[in-house]
Scaffold this motif. Structure first.
Motif, PDB file in Angstrom:
ATOM      1  N   SER A 219       2.006  -8.304 -17.153  1.00  0.00           N
ATOM      2  CA  SER A 219       3.460  -8.567 -16.295  1.00  0.00           C
ATOM      3  C   SER A 219       2.934  -8.539 -14.756  1.00  0.00           C
ATOM      4  N   PHE A 220       1.928  -7.811 -14.608  1.00  0.00           N
ATOM      5  CA  PHE A 220       1.423  -7.776 -13.125  1.00  0.00           C
ATOM      6  C   PHE A 220       0.990  -8.973 -12.767  1.00  0.00           C
ATOM      7  N   MET A 221       0.193  -9.650 -13.544  1.00  0.00           N
ATOM      8  CA  MET A 221      -0.528 -11.016 -13.338  1.00  0.00           C
ATOM      9  C   MET A 221       0.812 -12.105 -13.196  1.00  0.00           C
ATOM     10  N   ASN A 222       1.575 -12.025 -13.993  1.00  0.00           N
ATOM     11  CA  ASN A 222       2.868 -13.044 -13.917  1.00  0.00           C
ATOM     12  C   ASN A 222       3.677 -12.917 -12.539  1.00  0.00           C
TER      13      ASN A 222
ATOM     14  N   THR B 213       3.421  -7.515   0.628  1.00  0.00           N
ATOM     15  CA  THR B 213       3.831  -7.981  -0.640  1.00  0.00           C
ATOM     16  C   THR B 213       2.701  -7.065  -1.704  1.00  0.00           C
ATOM     17  N   CYS B 214       1.435  -7.019  -1.406  1.00  0.00           N
ATOM     18  CA  CYS B 214       0.471  -6.158  -1.973  1.00  0.00           C
ATOM     19  C   CYS B 214       0.979  -4.885  -2.087  1.00  0.00           C
ATOM     20  N   TRP B 215       1.559  -4.251  -0.932  1.00  0.00           N
ATOM     21  CA  TRP B 215       1.903  -2.890  -1.119  1.00  0.00           C
ATOM     22  C   TRP B 215       3.109  -2.573  -1.891  1.00  0.00           C
ATOM     23  N   ARG B 216       4.114  -3.656  -1.929  1.00  0.00           N
ATOM     24  CA  ARG B 216       5.199  -3.386  -2.793  1.00  0.00           C
ATOM     25  C   ARG B 216       4.653  -3.646  -4.358  1.00  0.00           C
ATOM     26  N   PHE B 217       3.740  -4.583  -4.482  1.00  0.00           N
ATOM     27  CA  PHE B 217       3.527  -4.699  -5.977  1.00  0.00           C
ATOM     28  C   PHE B 217       2.913  -3.497  -6.559  1.00  0.00           C
ATOM     29  N   VAL B 218       1.944  -3.005  -5.770  1.00  0.00           N
ATOM     30  CA  VAL B 218       1.351  -1.715  -6.381  1.00  0.00           C
ATOM     31  C   VAL B 218       2.184  -0.383  -6.450  1.00  0.00           C
ATOM     32  N   SER B 219       3.139  -0.268  -5.344  1.00  0.00           N
ATOM     33  CA  SER B 219       3.653   0.701  -5.273  1.00  0.00           C
ATOM     34  C   SER B 219       5.257   0.772  -6.186  1.00  0.00           C
ATOM     35  N   ASP B 220       5.858  -0.533  -6.377  1.00  0.00           N
ATOM     36  CA  ASP B 220       7.073  -0.489  -6.886  1.00  0.00           C
ATOM     37  C   ASP B 220       7.008  -0.282  -8.519  1.00  0.00           C
ATOM     38  N   LEU B 221       7.521   0.816  -8.983  1.00  0.00           N
ATOM     39  CA  LEU B 221       7.777   0.894 -10.260  1.00  0.00           C
ATOM     40  C   LEU B 221       8.391   0.260 -11.221  1.00  0.00           C
ATOM     41  N   SER B 222       9.149  -0.576 -10.740  1.00  0.00           N
ATOM     42  CA  SER B 222      10.046  -1.529 -11.275  1.00  0.00           C
ATOM     43  C   SER B 222       9.228  -2.709 -11.764  1.00  0.00           C
ATOM     44  N   LEU B 223       8.160  -2.832 -11.114  1.00  0.00           N
ATOM     45  CA  LEU B 223       7.278  -4.021 -11.568  1.00  0.00           C
ATOM     46  C   LEU B 223       6.506  -3.750 -12.845  1.00  0.00           C
TER      47      LEU B 223
ATOM     48  N   MET C  37      -5.359  -8.126  -2.954  1.00  0.00           N
ATOM     49  CA  MET C  37      -4.863  -7.254  -4.015  1.00  0.00           C
ATOM     50  C   MET C  37      -5.780  -6.476  -4.713  1.00  0.00           C
ATOM     51  N   ILE C  38      -7.040  -7.011  -5.203  1.00  0.00           N
ATOM     52  CA  ILE C  38      -8.190  -6.413  -5.715  1.00  0.00           C
ATOM     53  C   ILE C  38      -8.489  -5.239  -4.882  1.00  0.00           C
ATOM     54  N   ASN C  39      -8.616  -5.521  -3.369  1.00  0.00           N
ATOM     55  CA  ASN C  39      -9.007  -4.220  -2.855  1.00  0.00           C
ATOM     56  C   ASN C  39      -8.167  -3.106  -2.881  1.00  0.00           C
ATOM     57  N   LEU C  40      -6.730  -3.422  -2.746  1.00  0.00           N
ATOM     58  CA  LEU C  40      -5.935  -2.299  -2.879  1.00  0.00           C
ATOM     59  C   LEU C  40      -5.626  -1.759  -4.207  1.00  0.00           C
ATOM     60  N   LEU C  41      -5.899  -2.433  -5.356  1.00  0.00           N
ATOM     61  CA  LEU C  41      -5.862  -1.861  -6.580  1.00  0.00           C
ATOM     62  C   LEU C  41      -7.151  -0.742  -6.761  1.00  0.00           C
ATOM     63  N   GLU C  42      -8.343  -1.187  -6.124  1.00  0.00           N
ATOM     64  CA  GLU C  42      -9.506  -0.178  -6.173  1.00  0.00           C
ATOM     65  C   GLU C  42      -9.109   0.929  -5.298  1.00  0.00           C
ATOM     66  N   LEU C  43      -8.365   1.061  -4.177  1.00  0.00           N
ATOM     67  CA  LEU C  43      -8.076   2.068  -3.396  1.00  0.00           C
ATOM     68  C   LEU C  43      -7.194   2.811  -4.009  1.00  0.00           C
ATOM     69  N   HIS C  44      -5.966   2.209  -4.565  1.00  0.00           N
ATOM     70  CA  HIS C  44      -4.969   3.191  -5.248  1.00  0.00           C
ATOM     71  C   HIS C  44      -5.545   3.886  -6.418  1.00  0.00           C
ATOM     72  N   GLY C  45      -6.439   3.270  -7.095  1.00  0.00           N
ATOM     73  CA  GLY C  45      -7.028   3.959  -8.027  1.00  0.00           C
ATOM     74  C   GLY C  45      -8.272   5.047  -7.660  1.00  0.00           C
ATOM     75  N   THR C  46      -8.550   5.128  -6.228  1.00  0.00           N
ATOM     76  CA  THR C  46      -9.372   6.246  -5.665  1.00  0.00           C
ATOM     77  C   THR C  46      -8.734   7.225  -5.106  1.00  0.00           C
ATOM     78  N   TYR C  47      -7.939   7.026  -4.083  1.00  0.00           N
ATOM     79  CA  TYR C  47      -7.458   8.158  -3.266  1.00  0.00           C
ATOM     80  C   TYR C  47      -5.982   8.386  -3.763  1.00  0.00           C
ATOM     81  N   SER C  48      -5.942   9.694  -3.329  1.00  0.00           N
ATOM     82  CA  SER C  48      -4.512  10.155  -3.986  1.00  0.00           C
ATOM     83  C   SER C  48      -3.448   9.932  -3.078  1.00  0.00           C
TER      84      SER C  48
END
Length: 280
Positions: free
Chosen positions: A62-65, A87-97, A152-163
């Motif tokens: 779903s995320f890739m699509n 766009t990247c911030w919205r993708f990672v933080s928006d639960l509706s995705l 987007m890769i960098n943001l996903l890495e950071l979001h999985g690292t920092y609280s």
């Protein structure tokens, strides 16, 4: 009892949605898998030779699509820096995705890891294919969609690292500016460092000899060799070409300046940002 007309309507809508998802998937899956049968690029002879198992449905697909729908996988897409980061911030933080696997412990971040792997494979195969076709000119071109995928890769890495989401935003913004406003050298290095194979090592070495590091002054927004820029020591995020540009830009920058420790490589993973500088 629902009418046959309504039932047919639901079936038609479901069919159209299935076709739409298949079309979106076709924009990234062939290049990400790069099997010997589809000939989209030279297959990896190292650890990437074994493609990952991609489910038919799920958060990662779903995320890739969603990314495909935004144009991330099309060369013609042009992302201004602010637009791609928003766009990247919205993708990672928006639960509706429907992407719950970014940080959850119950799945050990498997959805996030799969998305990162698919994006890296996509980049690797695009770089290998296009550099082989375009030759010397490839090094001096800059496709925004490739840099956007790196963001987007960098943001996903950071979001999985920092609280703390504020820390994620601030650190990803700094890297995003480097990637979006830099050149091919930055995106090739970014991907090569993260791939579990050596496919891009030679390409990275060639890029270093053909393309100089460049950056953008936050004041005049002009490009300069990165060696000629200096970083703002108040925040360690933005760069300037001169003290004059820094002074002229201070009225805009002062609301975001401060907290240089957030950029430290030794920042604790549970660090909580207490300032107001990242109110994006």
């Amino acid at each position: 009892m629902p009418s046959r007309k309504k039932a047919r309507g639901r079936q038609n809508r479901a069919k159209k949605e299935a076709i739409r998802k298949a079309d979106l998937r076709s924009l990234w899956e062939p290049m990400a898998l790069c099997s010997r049968s589809n000939h989209v690029a030279a297959p990896c002879e190292h650890l990437l030779a074994v493609p990952p198992k991609i489910p038919q449905e799920g958060p990662a697909v779903s995320f890739m699509n969603h990314m495909a729908d935004e144009g991330f996988f099309e060369k013609a897409t042009r992302f201004p820096f602010e637009t791609v980061m928003d766009t990247c911030w919205r993708f990672v933080s928006d639960l509706s995705l429907l992407f719950p696997g970014v940080k959850e412990e119950e799945d050990d971040g498997q959805h996030r890891a799969l998305v990162i792997e698919l994006l890296l494979r996509f980049l690797r195969n695009v770089f290998v294919r296009d550099s082989g076709i375009e030759g010397e000119s490839w090094f001096h071109q800059h496709h925004n969609n490739e840099a956007a995928i790196c963001c987007m890769i960098n943001l996903l890495e950071l979001h999985g690292t920092y609280s703390d989401w504020s820390v994620v935003v601030m650190r990803s913004a700094k890297t995003g500016e480097k990637l979006m406003l830099g050149n091919r050298r930055d995106v090739v290095k970014f991907a090569a460092k993260r791939l579990p194979c050596t496919c891009l090592k030679e390409l990275h070495r060639a890029t270093r000899t053909k393309v100089v590091k460049v950056g953008v002054c936050a004041g005049c927004r002009k490009r300069f060799p990165r060696s000629e820029l200096f970083v703002c020591t108040g925040c360690m995020r933005v760069h300037y070409c001169s003290k004059g540009c820094q002074r002229a830009h201070w009225s805009d920058h002062k609301q975001y300046c401060g907290f240089p420790e957030v950029m430290s490589p030794d920042l604790p993973l549970d660090y909580i940002f207490m300032g107001l500088a990242c109110s994006h």
